[in-house]
Scaffold this motif. Structure first.
Motif, PDB file in Angstrom:
ATOM      1  N   LYS A 198       0.811  -1.221   0.000  1.00 13.49           N
ATOM      2  CA  LYS A 198       0.000   0.000   0.000  1.00 13.49           C
ATOM      3  C   LYS A 198       0.841   1.266   0.000  1.00 13.49           C
ATOM      4  N   GLY A 199       2.032   1.202   0.470  1.00 14.66           N
ATOM      5  CA  GLY A 199       2.857   2.409   0.545  1.00 14.66           C
ATOM      6  C   GLY A 199       4.263   2.130   0.111  1.00 14.66           C
ATOM      7  N   ASP A 200       5.057   3.172   0.068  1.00 15.03           N
ATOM      8  CA  ASP A 200       6.447   3.079  -0.351  1.00 15.03           C
ATOM      9  C   ASP A 200       7.404   3.317   0.797  1.00 15.03           C
ATOM     10  N   ASN A 201       6.951   3.132   2.044  1.00 14.35           N
ATOM     11  CA  ASN A 201       7.806   3.349   3.203  1.00 14.35           C
ATOM     12  C   ASN A 201       8.840   2.221   3.269  1.00 14.35           C
ATOM     13  N   LYS A 202      10.090   2.605   3.161  1.00 13.47           N
ATOM     14  CA  LYS A 202      11.152   1.606   3.117  1.00 13.47           C
ATOM     15  C   LYS A 202      11.554   1.127   4.503  1.00 13.47           C
ATOM     16  N   SER A 203      11.131   1.797   5.520  1.00  7.77           N
ATOM     17  CA  SER A 203      11.542   1.404   6.862  1.00  7.77           C
ATOM     18  C   SER A 203      10.786   0.197   7.363  1.00  7.77           C
ATOM     19  N   THR A 204       9.621  -0.029   6.879  1.00 15.90           N
ATOM     20  CA  THR A 204       8.841  -1.198   7.297  1.00 15.90           C
ATOM     21  C   THR A 204       8.659  -2.112   6.115  1.00 15.90           C
ATOM     22  N   LYS A 205       8.907  -3.371   6.378  1.00 12.96           N
ATOM     23  CA  LYS A 205       8.800  -4.361   5.302  1.00 12.96           C
ATOM     24  C   LYS A 205       7.991  -5.547   5.805  1.00 12.96           C
ATOM     25  N   PRO A 206       6.679  -5.427   5.876  1.00 13.46           N
ATOM     26  CA  PRO A 206       5.881  -6.561   6.338  1.00 13.46           C
ATOM     27  C   PRO A 206       5.921  -7.698   5.320  1.00 13.46           C
ATOM     28  N   GLU A 207       6.033  -8.926   5.841  1.00 12.62           N
ATOM     29  CA  GLU A 207       6.067 -10.105   4.988  1.00 12.62           C
ATOM     30  C   GLU A 207       4.644 -10.637   4.832  1.00 12.62           C
ATOM     31  N   PHE A 208       4.231 -10.814   3.595  1.00 15.41           N
ATOM     32  CA  PHE A 208       2.899 -11.337   3.299  1.00 15.41           C
ATOM     33  C   PHE A 208       3.051 -12.818   2.926  1.00 15.41           C
ATOM     34  N   LEU A 209       2.208 -13.649   3.494  1.00 18.25           N
ATOM     35  CA  LEU A 209       2.207 -15.077   3.218  1.00 18.25           C
ATOM     36  C   LEU A 209       0.894 -15.453   2.565  1.00 18.25           C
ATOM     37  N   SER A 210       1.006 -16.172   1.507  1.00 16.10           N
ATOM     38  CA  SER A 210      -0.193 -16.672   0.831  1.00 16.10           C
ATOM     39  C   SER A 210       0.056 -18.122   0.458  1.00 16.10           C
ATOM     40  N   ASN A 211      -0.954 -18.947   0.642  1.00 18.22           N
ATOM     41  CA  ASN A 211      -0.861 -20.374   0.363  1.00 18.22           C
ATOM     42  C   ASN A 211      -1.941 -20.765  -0.635  1.00 18.22           C
ATOM     43  N   VAL A 212      -1.607 -21.702  -1.473  1.00 17.31           N
ATOM     44  CA  VAL A 212      -2.559 -22.275  -2.419  1.00 17.31           C
ATOM     45  C   VAL A 212      -2.498 -23.777  -2.236  1.00 17.31           C
ATOM     46  N   ARG A 213      -3.620 -24.350  -1.840  1.00 17.38           N
ATOM     47  CA  ARG A 213      -3.688 -25.797  -1.692  1.00 17.38           C
ATOM     48  C   ARG A 213      -3.916 -26.409  -3.059  1.00 17.38           C
ATOM     49  N   LEU A 214      -3.065 -27.341  -3.420  1.00 14.31           N
ATOM     50  CA  LEU A 214      -3.178 -28.006  -4.715  1.00 14.31           C
ATOM     51  C   LEU A 214      -4.076 -29.225  -4.572  1.00 14.31           C
ATOM     52  N   GLY A 215      -4.843 -29.464  -5.595  1.00  8.72           N
ATOM     53  CA  GLY A 215      -5.737 -30.605  -5.549  1.00  8.72           C
ATOM     54  C   GLY A 215      -7.170 -30.170  -5.830  1.00  8.72           C
ATOM     55  N   PRO A 216      -8.086 -31.086  -5.806  1.00 13.71           N
ATOM     56  CA  PRO A 216      -9.487 -30.771  -6.098  1.00 13.71           C
ATOM     57  C   PRO A 216     -10.091 -29.926  -4.983  1.00 13.71           C
ATOM     58  N   PRO A 217     -11.222 -29.244  -5.265  1.00 11.24           N
ATOM     59  CA  PRO A 217     -11.854 -28.406  -4.238  1.00 11.24           C
ATOM     60  C   PRO A 217     -12.278 -29.196  -3.012  1.00 11.24           C
ATOM     61  N   SER A 218     -12.486 -30.505  -3.161  1.00  9.94           N
ATOM     62  CA  SER A 218     -12.939 -31.306  -2.026  1.00  9.94           C
ATOM     63  C   SER A 218     -11.800 -31.712  -1.103  1.00  9.94           C
ATOM     64  N   SER A 219     -10.570 -31.353  -1.457  1.00  7.70           N
ATOM     65  CA  SER A 219      -9.434 -31.757  -0.642  1.00  7.70           C
ATOM     66  C   SER A 219      -9.471 -31.039   0.693  1.00  7.70           C
ATOM     67  N   THR A 220      -9.272 -31.828   1.779  1.00  6.38           N
ATOM     68  CA  THR A 220      -9.280 -31.271   3.131  1.00  6.38           C
ATOM     69  C   THR A 220      -7.936 -31.393   3.811  1.00  6.38           C
ATOM     70  N   ALA A 221      -6.889 -31.688   3.048  1.00  7.43           N
ATOM     71  CA  ALA A 221      -5.562 -31.825   3.653  1.00  7.43           C
ATOM     72  C   ALA A 221      -5.142 -30.496   4.246  1.00  7.43           C
ATOM     73  N   PRO A 222      -4.700 -30.483   5.510  1.00  8.99           N
ATOM     74  CA  PRO A 222      -4.301 -29.216   6.134  1.00  8.99           C
ATOM     75  C   PRO A 222      -3.047 -28.657   5.488  1.00  8.99           C
TER      76      PRO A 222
END
Length: 1397
Positions: free
Chosen positions: A1076-1100
Motif C-alpha cells: 500500500k505504501g512506499d515506506n522503506k523502513s517497514t517491510k511486512p512479509e505477506f504469506l499466501s498459500n494455495v492448496r493443490l488438488g481438487p476443491p474437495s481436498s481437506t488436507a491441512p
C-alpha cells in the motif's frame, strides 16, 4: 723355484708307481703285531721318498735326476681286482665317514658363496672328494689291460727267530699262494727278489741276526739282502708323530677293516726313533740300489726289443701285411688275447715303466705305438686304456692340449661302449679328464665332463659328480649361478635318495641363498622343504621349524602341497617341544601392517567408526566455538632449548582414559588356498602401572620379552624403548601375570580365514588403571598348535633438517601411534541418531531423533551441538516429538505451539552451533531424546559431520569437558526440479502471471503435489481465475461458490495431483501487488498459500512460517541473498522489495497410486522446494494501461453523442528519466479498413458487428482486422467515435518509478462494439550524466520473462542463453534507447438503454 703341482699331477705320481709284493713269515707279523701293526703297515708310511735326488737313465743316453719316488706295497692276497660289491661298500663307507669332514671343510656358513669359493681354491688331495676319487681309482687296480699295477719286485721278510731262515726265504715264494694274475700269465712272474731279515729287540740282541745276514748275502747276493731291527723301544716311550694314521695305512680299500686298533692303545708302542730311521733307511736303500736299477735295466731291454720288432720301415711293412686278424678278427675284450710274452704286452710294460720313472716322452711314444695295434685288433678295452694314458702323458708334458682332449674323449666313449665292464673305467677317465680341465682353468668343460661321467653311475656317485659340476660352474668366469644352483639341487636329491642325509643337507643349505628371493619359487620350495625334512630326520627340529616356517606362506603352490607344508610345520613344532608360553614369529597369516589403525578416545569421543576415520583437520573448525580456548605458552628463540628426545617422546604418545576400550584394526590375509583356523587372537601389549605423567612406575605387566622367539627359534630380546620397560626386580617379574590381570584386559577373538581371504579384525584392550600402555603387535594360535606373533612397524617421529631449516619434529599421526598415556576415568556420553537415512530425495524433509545416554555416574551439563552442514541438518524443538511427523508441521498444530525463547535464541539462523536449554542436564544412567531436522539440498554424496559438547558437573574430574564426534554419509538423489517463470499481466498494471514448471527426475518414485506458498514484501499468490462473464450475486461480484468453481476450473490445479516419475508439469498462478505504501523502513512479509488438488481436498496446510520449514527457508534465503548482493549494486531493500519466495511442498510416494489419502500416515515423506528472490520485471521500461467502463447504455434519440470517461496510466519501471508521446486514433482513421472488412462479409448494407474473440493480443492491427465497426441506425457517413478531449499527449519527463494518470473522454455517435486499442505510444529514455550512468549501468536491463530456479536446480545452458538473449543492450548502447507500442486490447459496448458506469 719348484713349480706348484696340480692335483692331477700329484694324484698320478701317487697312483702310477711301482708295486712291491710282500711275503712275510708269521714270526715277522708277530713282532709287528706288538705295535698293533702289520709288516705292511710298518713299511707303508716310509714308501714315499722325498728328495731322493738320484740319476736315472732309461732308453736315452742322457740321464735325468729323480727328486721324488714312491712305492706301493701289497700282500699277495691283495693283488687282485676288487669285486664291484666290495668296492661300492668301501666307497659308501668313505662317503659316510666324510659327511662331517665335508661340512668342516667349508669353514663357515654354507650359504655364503665366498666360503664355498675359498674352500674350492684351497682344495687338496686330503679333501674328501679327492680321497673318494683316490679310493675309487684304487678299486680299479690290478686290471687285465693295464700293467702299472703289476708287481716289480718281491720282498721276502723272515724273522731272526725263524728256524733255518735261509730255507724260509725259498719256501715263501714256493709255498705261499701267488696272485691269480701271476699264474694265468697276465703278470710277469720274473720279479726282482729282495730279502729282508727282521730282528725283534724284544727277543734279544742282534748278534744272531748279523750272522744270519752274512749267510744270506753269501747265498742270495750282497745288494739283495737287508737287515731290519725293530721294537728297540719300550712301552713308556712316546713318538712325537703318529706315522700310522688312517690316511697312511688305508691306501687301499682292502686294508680298511684289517688289524683294527684297540681303542685307547697307541700304534708303534715299542718302536723308537732309531727304529723309524732304520725303516726309512731300508726303504730308501732298497729303492736306490735295487728297484730303480732294475727298472732302468728293464726299460732298456724292452726298448731294444721293441725297436727290433716294431720300429723301422721293414717292421712297419711286416706288421701291416702280416697283422693277424686284420680283416677277420672279431671284436673281443678277452685278456688272454695278450700274454705277458706278447710284443703288445711288452710295449705296454715299457710305456708304464717309463711313466713311473717320469719319462713321459718315452711313455707317450710307446702308448701311441701300441694304440694302433689294439685298435686294429679291436681290443677296445686295451685301446681305451692306451688312449687314456696318451692323454695323461700329454698333460704331464703340457703338450698338444687338443690331442689330449681328443684322446680322452676317445677313451671315454670307448669305455662307455664296453658295458658293463668298461663303465667304471669310463668314470675314472672322466675324473682324470675333468681334473685336466680344472688344472687349465676350463671349469665349464670340466662340469660337462662330470655330468657326462655321472649319467650312467648309481645315485651316490652321480650325486658326487653333480656336486663337483656345480662347483665348476661356480668357479667359471663369470660364475654361472643358475647352473650352480640347479646342479647342486640335483646332487642333493641324489644324496637324499641314497640315504646320505648329511651330505644332502649340506648341499641344500649351500644352494639356499641362490634361489631365495630370485622369483624361482618352486625350486626354492623344493630346497626349503627337503631342508626341513632332513633337519627333522637328523633330530634338528628347531632347524626344521625354521625351514618349514618359510613354506607355510607359499601361495603359488597347489592346495594339496600347501596342506602338506602346513602339516609338516605343525609336526615339527610339536616335535621341537616348545614351552607353551613361547611364541614364534610367524608370517601366516600375513598382517597388513600399513593398514593398521588405532581407535582411541581421550577428550574426543566418537559415535561411530566412520567418525574416527576422519582427520582432525575436519573437526577443528567445528570445535572452535565449542571447546574452551586453551592458551599455550608459545616458545621463542629466547627460550632454552628442549631436548629432542623428550619432544619426540611426547609426540609419540596418545592419551586414553582408564576403563575405556582401545581398539586396533588389524587386517589378516590368508595367502593360501586352504582355510586357516586362528584362535586366541589378541593384541601383544606391554603395560607399566603407575602415574600417567611419569614413566617410572610400578612393575610392568603384559607379555614378557623372554616369551618371544624369532624366526630361528632364539629368544627375542626387545629394546627398552620399544617395550617401555622399567628396571624391574625379580619379585616384580614373577608377579607380572597377576598384575596383568588387574591392570589390563585383552580381548581374544577366534576367526577362520577361508581361501585367500582378507579379513579385518578389531582387536581390543581395556586398561583399568593409570599407566603407560604400549601395543607391540598381535599374537594368535595357529590350528591350536603353535603360538605365533607379529610385531607392528614402529613409526618414528622425523625431523626436518633441511638446509636453512631448524630441526622441527614431524609428529606421527595419532591413528598410527601405539603408545598411550592412560589417564584417570572420565564421564562418557553415548550418542546415536535414530532415523538417519543413507539416501534421501532432493528437498525431502526428515525428522531424526538424537539419543543421548549418560553411561557414567556424573551429571552432565552445558550441552552444545554443532554441525558442519547447517543448511542440511538443524536442531528441532523438544515439542516436535509430541506429535507424529509430518502432522507436527501442519497449521492447526503449529498455531498451538509455543516456541521456547531460551532455545529459539540458542543459535541464529545459519549458525552451526546450537545450545541446549540451560535446564537440560543428564544424570547418571539417564537418556535424553532430542529431534533434529534433515533437509536434502544439492544432489550428490555428502558427509554430515557434527560435534556434541558436554561438561561434567563434578569438579574432581581431571578434564571437565568432552566432545562426541558424529559422522554420517548421505546421498541426495534427484527428485523434483522446480523453476518459476514471471511475466507481466497485460490486463492489469500491477499484476503478474507466475508459471511453476515442475519436473520429477526420480527414476521410480511418484510425487503428490500438496501446496504452493508465496512469501514476499508486496506480493500475494492466488489461483488464476478463468474469465467468467456470467456471475451470480449482487453488484456483479463472484460468490464463494463461483470462486471455488472458478478455482477448480483454473489452470493452477493440474488435471491430476500426482506427478509420476520422469514426468513434467506446469502450474499457473497470478501475483497480486498488496503493498500500500512506499515506506522503506517497514517491510511486512505477506504469506499466501494455495492448496493443490481438487476443491474437495481437506488436507491441512503446512505452516511455512514456523518450525523446520521456516528455518530451512531462512537458510536458503540467506545464501541466495548473498549471491544477489554480490551481483547487484542496489541496496538490500531494493533487492528484497520487489522479490518474492516460492515454496513448493510435496509428498513422496514409494508405491504407485492414483488416489491420495486425505489423512497422512505415520512416517509420511515430505519434501519442500525453496525458490527465493524471484524478481518480476517488465519487457518494456514503460508500462501504460487504459481504464474505463466496458459497456454503456445511451438514448441516442435524446442525445446524438455519448460521452464516456477514461483514464490512461503510464509508469516508468526503468532507472532513467523517460519522455513519451501518445497518439489517439479515432474511427475515421480506420473507416476504410472497416468498410473493407464489411465488404468481405458479403453484405454491404448490413450494420452492427460480428462476434469477436476476446484474446489478449497487443497487436491492434490484428484486432482491427477481426472487428467490424458500423452503426446500426446511422444514415450518415460520420465517424462512429472520436476522442473529444485531445488527440495526442506528450510527457517531457517521467522520473524513474513515477506514475502519471491522464483523463480522457470518448464521444460515441452510434451504438455498437468498439475497439479502443488503436492509440500509439512513442517513448525514449533520456541520457544520464556520466557519473550516474556508470553507477547504474548494471541496473539497466529488462527481460520479457524472469525465470528463477530452486536452490537444488541448475538451469540448462539453453535456458540461461535464452534469459540472456532477452536482455537489453549494454550500457554503451543504452544512451539512445527508444521504442513504441500500441495500446492494450480494450472493448467498449454501447447500447440504447440507460447508462451503466
Amino acid at each position: 723355484m719348484e713349480v706348484q703341482k696340480t692335483l692331477l699331477e700329484q694324484s698320478l705320481q701317487e697312483r702310477i708307481t711301482p708295486v712291491v709284493l710282500l711275503l712275510p713269515t708269521p714270526a715277522v707279523e708277530e713282532s709287528c703285531a706288538k705295535n698293533d701293526l702289520s709288516f705292511l703297515d710298518i713299511l707303508r708310511p716310509f714308501c714315499t721318498i722325498q728328495d731322493i735326488d738320484v740319476p736315472v737313465r732309461t732308453a736315452s743316453d742322457q740321464p735325468y735326476r729323480l727328486q721324488e719316488f714312491r712305492l706301493r706295497t701289497f700282500y699277495a692276497a691283495d693283488i687282485c681286482q676288487q669285486s664291484v660289491e666290495s668296492a661300492e661298500e668301501c666307497l659308501l663307507k668313505v662317503v659316510k665317514d666324510s659327511s662331517e669332514e665335508a661340512l668342516a671343510e667349508l669353514q663357515g656358513d654354507p650359504q655364503n658363496l665366498e666360503v664355498i669359493k675359498k674352500m674350492l681354491q684351497s682344495e687338496s688331495l686330503s679333501s674328501w672328494f679327492q680321497r673318494y676319487s683316490k679310493v675309487f681309482v684304487e678299486t680299479l687296480g690290478f686290471s687285465d689291460h693295464e700293467t702299472f699295477d703289476h708287481p716289480i719286485a718281491c720282498l721276502r721278510a723272515v724273522s731272526s727267530r725263524d728256524d733255518n731262515p735261509i730255507h724260509k726265504f725259498v719256501e715263501l715264494y714256493d709255498t705261499d699262494p701267488m696272485p691269480t694274475l701271476l699264474s694265468d700269465g697276465t703278470m710277469d712272474p720274473k720279479l726282482l727278489k729282495i730279502y729282508v731279515l727282521v730282528h725283534d729287540f724284544q727277543d734279544g740282541p742282534a748278534d744272531r741276526a748279523n750272522e744270519i745276514l752274512s749267510e744270506m748275502r753269501g747265498t742270495f747276493g750282497f745288494n739283495e739282502c737287508w737287515l731290519l731291527c725293530i721294537n728297540s723301544g719300550s712301552s713308556d716311550s712316546a713318538l712325537d708323530e703318529d706315522f700310522w694314521n688312517s690316511d697312511k695305512l688305508c691306501s687301499t680299500s682292502l686294508r680298511i677293516d684289517v688289524n683294527k686298533s684297540v681303542p685307547g692303545k697307541r700304534r708303534g708302542t715299542f718302536l723308537s726313533e732309531n727304529d723309524l730311521n732304520e725303516i726309512n733307511e731300508l726303504v730308501a736303500q732298497v729303492c736306490c740300489k735295487s728297484i730303480l736299477p732294475y727298472m732302468e735295466q728293464r726299460i732298456r731291454s724292452l726298448n731294444q726289443q721293441v725297436v727290433a720288432t716294431k720300429k723301422g720301415l721293414k717292421n712297419q711293412i711286416k706288421n701291416l701285411w702280416w697283422r693277424k686278424g686284420k680283416d677277420e678278427a672279431s671284436e673281443s675284450s678277452n685278456s688272454t688275447m695278450y700274454t705277458v710274452g706278447s710284443i703288445e704286452s711288452q710295449i705296454r710294460v715299457l710305456a708304464d715303466y717309463a711313466f713311473m720313472l717320469h719319462d713321459y716322452e718315452l711313455a707317450l711314444s710307446n702308448y701311441r705305438l701300441i694304440a694302433s695295434d689294439y685298435k686294429a685288433d679291436k681290443a677296445w678295452k686295451h685301446y681305451a686304456g692306451t688312449q687314456e694314458m696318451i692323454g695323461l702323458s700329454l698333460f704331464m708334458l703340457d703338450q698338444s692340449r687338443k690331442e689330449a682332449e681328443l684322446t680322452m674323449e676317445s677313451a671315454l666313449s670307448t669305455y662307455q661302449k664296453q658295458v658293463p665292464a668298461g663303465q667304471r673305467y669310463a668314470t675314472r677317465c672322466g675324473l682324470w679328464w675333468a681334473e685336466m680341465h680344472k688344472a687349465r682353468g676350463q671349469y665349464k668343460e670340466a662340469a660337462n665332463v662330470y655330468f657326462r661321467a655321472g649319467t650312467e653311475e648309481p645315485h651316490l656317485r652321480a650325486g658326487i659328480f653333480l656336486e663337483q659340476a656345480a662347483y665348476c660352474y661356480l668357479r667359471a668366469a663369470p660364475p654361472m649361478m643358475r647352473k650352480y644352483g640347479f646342479y647342486l639341487v640335483l646332487a642333493a636329491n641324489r644324496y637324499n635318495v641314497c640315504g646320505q642325509k648329511k651330505h644332502a643337507l649340506r648341499a641344500y643349505t649351500s644352494v639356499l641363498s641362490i634361489f631365495d628371493g630370485q622369483g624361482w619359487n618352486y625350486i626354492n620350495d623344493h630346497v626349503v622343504f627337503h631342508l626341513g625334512r632332513l633337519s627333522a630326520h637328523l633330530g634338528n627340529y628347531l632347524g626344521a621349524v625354521q625351514h618349514f616356517r618359510k613354506l607355510i606362506t607359499c601361495s603359488h603352490q597347489s592346495p594339496i602341497n600347501q596342506a602338506a607344508f602346513l602339516k609338516e610345520f605343525l609336526q615339527a613344532v610339536q616335535s621341537a617341544s616348545f614351552d607353551k608360553r613361547k611364541m614364534l614369529l610367524l608370517d601366516l597369516p600375513a598382517i597388513n601392517k600399513e593398514s593398521t589403525r588405532v581407535y582411541f578416545e581421550d577428550q574426543r569421543t566418537y559415535a561411530s567408526v566412520a567418525a574416527s576415520m576422519l582427520p582432525d583437520d575436519i573437526w577443528a573448525p567445528l570445535e572452535v566455538g565449542l571447546t574452551p580456548f586453551v592458551r599455550t605458552n608459545a616458545r621463542t628463540w629466547l627460550d632454552p632449548a628442549v631436548s629432542k628426545n623428550s619432544t619426540s617422546e611426547i609426540m609419540d604418545y596418545n592419551e586414553s582414559m582408564a576403563g575405556e576400550t582401545l581398539a586396533v584394526d588389524v587386517e589378516f590375509m590368508n595367502p593360501l588356498q586352504i582355510p586357516l583356523n586362528l584362535s586366541s587372537v589378541s593384541l601383544l601389549c606391554k603395560f607399566d602401572i603407575g602415574s600417567a605423567s611419569s614413566k617410572e612406575g610400578g612393575p610392568g605387566s603384559g607379555t614378557d620379552s623372554d616369551d618371544l622367539l624369532d624366526s630361528d627359534g632364539n629368544s627375542l630380546a626387545l629394546s627398552k624403548a620399544d617395550l617401555m620397560e622399567s628396571n624391574r626386580e625379580d619379585d616384580a617379574s614373577r608377579n607380572s601375570n597377576e598384575q596383568q590381570e588387574l591392570s589390563i584386559t585383552v580381548v581374544e577373538e577366534s576367526i577362520t580365514l577361508s581361501s585367500e581371504e582378507r579379513h579385518k579384525v578389531q582387536l581390543k584392550v581395556i586398561p583399568h588403571v593409570q599407566g603407560l600402555l604400549c601395543i607391540m603387535g598381535v599374537k594368535w594360535t595357529l590350528s591350536g598348535v603353535v603360538r605365533g606373533y607379529q610385531m607392528f612397524a614402529s613409526v618414528e617421529a622425523k625431523t626436518d633438517s633441511r638446509k636453512g631449516k631448524r630441526d622441527m619434529p614431524h609428529t606421527c599421526p595419532p591413528h598410527k601411534r601405539l603408545k598411550f598415556l592412560v589417564r584417570a576415568h572420565m564421564p562418557r556420553l553415548e550418542v546415536s541418531l535414530h532415523g538417519m537415512p543413507e539416501k534421501v530425495n532432493a528437498g525431502e524433509l526428515r525428522r531424526v531423533v538424537l539419543e543421548l545416554s549418560n553411561t557414567s555416574d556424573v551429571i552432565l551439563k552445558n550441552l552444545k551441538f554443532c554441525t558442519g552442514q547447517p543448511g542440511i541438518l538443524i536442531m528441532g524443538e523438544l515439542e516436535d516429538l509430541d506429535t507424529e511427523f509430518p502432522n507436527c508441521l501442519e497449521v492447526p498444530f503449529a498455531e498451538k505451539q509455543n516456541i521456547r525463547e531460551d532455545f529459539a535464541n540458542g543459535g541464529a539462523i545459519g549458525s552451526s552451533i546450537y545450545n541446549f536449554p540451560q535446564s537440560t542436564m543428564l544424570e547418571g544412567g539417564s537418556t535424553l531424546l532430542w529431534p533434529l531436522w534433515l533437509h536434502g539440498r544439492e544432489t550428490g554424496a555428502t558427509v554430515l559431520n557434527s560435534v556434541l559438547y558436554y561438561e561434567a558437573s563434578d569438579a574432581s574430574v581431571q578434564s571437565h569437558y568432552r566432545t562426541v564426534r558424529m559422522s554420517h554419509s548421505l546421498e541426495v538423489l534427484p527428485s523434483l526440479q522446480v523453476a518459476v517463470h514471471l511475466s507481466p499481466c497485460l490486463l492489469q498494471l500491477e499484476h503478474y502471471l507466475l508459471r511453476l514448471d515442475i519436473a520429477n527426475k526420480h527414476d521410480a518414485e511418484n510425487v503428490w503435489l500438496r501446496q504452493v506458498s508465496c512469501i514476499g514484501s508486496r506480493w500475494q499468490i492466488a489461483p488464476l481465475l478463468p474469465p467468467v462473464t456470467k456471475c451470480s450475486g449482487s453488484e456483479g461480484m463472484l460468490t464463494e461458490f463461483s470462486q471455488t468453481e472458478a478455482a477448480f476450473l483454473s489452470a493452477s490445479v493440474s488435471p491430476s495431483q500426482l506427478l509420476p516419475a520422469g514426468q513434467t508439469l506446469s502450474l499457473f498462478f497470478q501475483l497480486l501487488d498488496v503493498k500500500k505504501g512506499d515506506n522503506k523502513s517497514t517491510k511486512p512479509e505477506f504469506l499466501s498459500n494455495v492448496r493443490l488438488g481438487p476443491p474437495s481436498s481437506t488436507a491441512p496446510l503446512i505452516d511455512v512460517t514456523k518450525g523446520p520449514v521456516s528455518k530451512f527457508h531462512a537458510l536458503v534465503r540467506g545464501l541466495k541473498e548473498k549471491e544477489c548482493l554480490s551481483r547487484s549494486s542496489l541496496d538490500p531493500w531494493k533487492v528484497t522489495d520487489t522479490t518474492l519466495d516460492v515454496i513448493l511442498i510435496s509428498e513422496q510416494q514409494d508405491e504407485p497410486s492414483t488416489v491420495k489419502q486425505t489423512v497422512l500416515r505415520d512416517g509420511q515423506r515430505l519434501a519442500t522446494q525453496h525458490i527465493c528472490y524471484c524478481s518480476p520485471q517488465q519487457s518494456s521500461p514503460l508500462v501504460w494501461l487504459m481504464e474505463g467502463p466496458s459497456s454503456v447504455s445511451h438514448d441516442f434519440s435524446k442525445d446524438g453523442s455519448c460521452k464516456v470517461p477514461f483514464h490512461l496510466s503510464v509508469k516508468n519501471y526503468s532507472h532513467r528519466t523517460a519522455s513519451l508521446r501518445v497518439s489517439m486514433t479515432s474511427s475515421s482513421d480506420r473507416l476504410s479498413e472497416a468498410n473493407a472488412m464489411h465488404s468481405k462479409a458479403g453484405n454491404g448494407n448490413q450494420s452492427g458487428w460480428y462476434d469477436v474473440s476476446l484474446e489478449t493480443s497487443s497487436d491492434s492491427k490484428a484486432q482491427e482486422e477481426r472487428i467490424l465497426l458500423t452503426s446500426e441506425e446511422a444514415n450518415f457517413p460520420a465517424t462512429p467515435f472520436l476522442w473529444s478531449s485531445l488527440n495526442s499527449l506528450k510527457i517531457d519527463r517521467l522520473g524513474s518509478g513515477e506514475t502519471e494518470t491522464y483523463s480522457l473522454q470518448l464521444s460515441v455517435f452510434a451504438p455498437g462494439v468498439y475497439d479502443l486499442s488503436g492509440y500509439h505510444v512513442h517513448w525514449e529514455l533520456l541520457p544520464e550524466p556520466a557519473t550516474e550512468s556508470a553507477s547504474r549501468q548494471k541496473d539497466v536491463g529488462f527481460s520479457g520473462m524472469q525465470t528463477t530456479f530452486a536452490d537444488s536446480f541448475m538451469a540448462s545452458d539453453a535456458e540461461q542463453n535464452t534469459a540472456r538473449d532477452l536482455g537489453f543492450l549494454n550500457s554503451k548502447e543504452q544512451d539512445s534507447i527508444s521504442g513504441s507500442g500500441y495500446g492494450h486490447p480494450f472493448i467498449l459496448t454501447v447500447d440504447k438503454q440507460g447508462f451503466v458506469a
